[in-house]
Design a protein around this motif. Structure first.
Motif, PDB file in Angstrom:
ATOM      1  N   LEU A   1     -12.480   5.459   0.341  1.00  0.00           N
ATOM      2  CA  LEU A   1     -11.849   4.281   0.926  1.00  0.00           C
ATOM      3  C   LEU A   1     -12.580   4.206   2.476  1.00  0.00           C
TER       4      LEU A   1
ATOM      5  N   ILE B   1     -12.435  -1.714  -0.473  1.00  0.00           N
ATOM      6  CA  ILE B   1     -10.834  -1.551  -0.468  1.00  0.00           C
ATOM      7  C   ILE B   1      -9.910  -2.497  -1.750  1.00  0.00           C
TER       8      ILE B   1
ATOM      9  N   TRP C   1       0.582  -0.697  -0.051  1.00  0.00           N
ATOM     10  CA  TRP C   1      -0.223   0.025  -0.096  1.00  0.00           C
ATOM     11  C   TRP C   1       0.898   0.985   0.011  1.00  0.00           C
TER      12      TRP C   1
ATOM     13  N   LEU D   1     -10.201  -0.901   8.436  1.00  0.00           N
ATOM     14  CA  LEU D   1     -10.433  -0.365   6.641  1.00  0.00           C
ATOM     15  C   LEU D   1      -9.495  -2.221   5.720  1.00  0.00           C
TER      16      LEU D   1
END
Length: 250
Positions: free
Chosen positions: A61, A68, A36, A109
């Motif tokens: 997001l 995601i 990421w 997330l």
């Protein structure tokens, strides 16, 4: 899924090059690996030839308007995916600070990806911020590049003090290592020779300052992929062996 964050308070210490090379090495061993690129400058995205753009940006997001996993892109390398940078990440601190439980948003997330990958590698921008506190909360280990200078060692000590104070029960493992080493400099040699005596254990492996590493930007891929016999590539492999052992033992 193990989570490794390449992090430093200072910029310009070789975070993205080590993130790209270790991600490639992990994937080449068959580990399902996701990078990421959290830095709005998007250097890791550039190295892997992926446009630094996420639909809806950081706002989408964090609000889960877009899943995601829909933002994840495949790279040219088997087992290696990338969640690209986006220029809106420059507002991540503000968006995280204004959310409920601001230190736990990345954890929330990332939870849907737990079964999809063996290794999540976070390429982090330099700072101590709400974003970095989220990174500390989700990471199993922080891989911290240090240029062998007094000020760089001082930032490591500041980071350790911050983690001890703010996360006494669940601080990530610190994995500092020397980066951009110039062995012709007496200061670099002196500080590295004193490293075994430092209270914070510094990894044995180190990465040299290298023209070939700088040429990664021309090749747009990890040096371990296109120049495997180069000295710097051997150094990245040695570093990965130490990091892998630390992650597997953690």
């Amino acid at each position: 899924m193990k989570t490794l964050a390449v992090y430093s308070i200072k910029g310009g210490v070789g975070k993205t090059t080590v993130a790209a090379n270790l991600a490639f090495l992990a994937a080449s061993e068959g580990r399902r690996t996701l990078v990421w690129d959290l830095d709005p400058q998007g250097a890791a995205s550039f190295f892997f030839r992926i446009k630094p753009k996420v639909k809806g940006g950081s706002k989408a997001l964090l609000s889960r308007r877009h899943a995601i996993d829909a933002a994840i892109k495949g790279t040219d390398f088997e087992h290696l995916d990338l969640l690209p940078a986006d220029f809106s990440y420059r507002h991540l601190d503000l968006r995280l600070s204004n959310s409920d439980k601001p230190r736990r948003q990345l954890q929330r997330l990332l939870s849907p990806l737990q079964g999809d990958y063996d290794l999540l590698l976070l390429d982090c921008p330099p700072s101590i911020s709400t974003l970095s506190e989220n990174v500390f909360a989700v990471a199993d280990a922080l891989l911290v590049p240090l240029i062998p200078t007094t000020l760089s060692i001082r930032t490591l000590e500041q980071l350790d003090a911050f983690l001890r104070d703010q996360m006494p029960k669940r601080a990530p493992q610190l994995l500092p290592f020397f980066s951009m080493v110039d062995q012709t400099k007496a200061l670099h040699r002196s500080i590295m020779q004193g490293a075994p005596e430092h209270e914070l254990q510094i990894l044995r492996s180190w990465i040299p300052e290298s023209a070939e590493v700088e040429r990664m930007g021309l090749h747009r891929m990890p040096i371990t992929a296109y120049a495997a016999s180069d000295m710097a590539a051997a150094c990245y492999r040695a570093l990965w062996r130490e990091v892998k052992q630390a992650l597997d033992d953690h």
